[in-house]
Design an enzyme around this catalytic site. Structure first.
Site, PDB file in Angstrom:
ATOM      1  N   SER A  35       0.866  -1.182   0.000  1.00 21.59           N
ATOM      2  CA  SER A  35       0.000   0.000   0.000  1.00 21.59           C
ATOM      3  C   SER A  35       0.895   1.221   0.000  1.00 21.59           C
ATOM      4  CB  SER A  35      -0.879   0.012   1.254  1.00 21.59           C
ATOM      5  OG  SER A  35      -1.513   1.268   1.422  1.00 21.59           O
ATOM      6  N   TYR A  48      -1.574  -0.968  10.419  1.00 25.84           N
ATOM      7  CA  TYR A  48      -1.681  -1.145   8.965  1.00 25.84           C
ATOM      8  C   TYR A  48      -0.442  -0.598   8.265  1.00 25.84           C
ATOM      9  CZ  TYR A  48      -3.584  -0.885   4.239  1.00 25.84           C
ATOM     10  OH  TYR A  48      -3.794  -1.042   2.897  1.00 25.84           O
ATOM     11  N   LYS A  52       2.176  -2.858   6.090  1.00 22.32           N
ATOM     12  CA  LYS A  52       2.403  -2.638   4.658  1.00 22.32           C
ATOM     13  C   LYS A  52       3.852  -2.260   4.376  1.00 22.32           C
ATOM     14  CE  LYS A  52      -1.580  -3.846   3.161  1.00 22.32           C
ATOM     15  NZ  LYS A  52      -1.746  -5.011   2.281  1.00 22.32           N
ATOM     16  N   ILE A  81      -8.440   3.190  -4.394  1.00 19.27           N
ATOM     17  CA  ILE A  81      -9.031   2.426  -5.487  1.00 19.27           C
ATOM     18  C   ILE A  81     -10.541   2.400  -5.267  1.00 19.27           C
ATOM     19  CG2 ILE A  81      -9.096   0.182  -6.665  1.00 19.27           C
ATOM     20  CD1 ILE A  81      -6.389   1.703  -6.916  1.00 19.27           C
TER      21      ILE A  81
END
Length: 158
Positions: A35, A48, A52, A81
């Site tokens: 990410s 997170y 990543k 996205i």
């Protein structure tokens, strides 16, 4: 623990199993999903972001270790996205995110898929250890919203 196990440990274990098979068969391609958050800090997302970033480094390290076995290892780092999850964001949150993307839109899932197809193809035969940002320019220059407008009063670049 849940976030790190889901977003890093699971990738490590899956890559480890795939690498064993690919070494045995004489080569292959591993593509991980990182990410853009693996490259920058975002508040309240420490688990997170760290996971990543770990995927990015896992990708690089495995690329170095597996190159001698004809196994290429690369990552894709998407930004915003257009998915069911991002469509559920409040309109103001979506707008603020788009304002930070130089291409001024969310990416499409197909654009991430085409990046994966490239990395899996012979066209990427000399690419390993790379993380391809599929981000509309976000990492290149879209980190800050509200940047001053540097155009002249008539709208031309100043």
């Amino acid at each position: 623990d849940l976030v790190v196990n889901t977003d890093l440990k699971s990738v490590f274990l899956c890559c480890q199993a795939a690498a064993r098979q690919m070494v045995a068969q004489g080569g292959g391609r591993i593509i991980t999903i990182a990410s853009i958050n693996g490259f920058r800090g975002v508040e309240n997302l420490v688990g997170y972001n760290v996971a990543k970033a770990g995927v990015v480094e896992l990708t690089r390290t495995m690329a170095v270790e597996l190159a001698q076995h004809n196994v290429a290892v690369n990552a894709i780092a998407p930004a915003q996205i257009d998915t069911r999850l991002t469509r559920s964001l409040p309109e103001g949150a979506r707008r603020r995110r788009v304002e930070r993307i130089p291409m001024a839109r969310f990416g499409e899932p197909e654009e991430v898929a085409r990046a994966a197809l490239f990395l899996a193809s012979d066209d990427a035969s000399y690419v390993t250890g790379h993380t391809l940002a599929v981000d509309g320019g976000y990492l290149a220059g879209g980190l800050w919203s509200g940047a001053p407008d540097l155009r002249a009063p008539n709208g031309t670049p100043g």
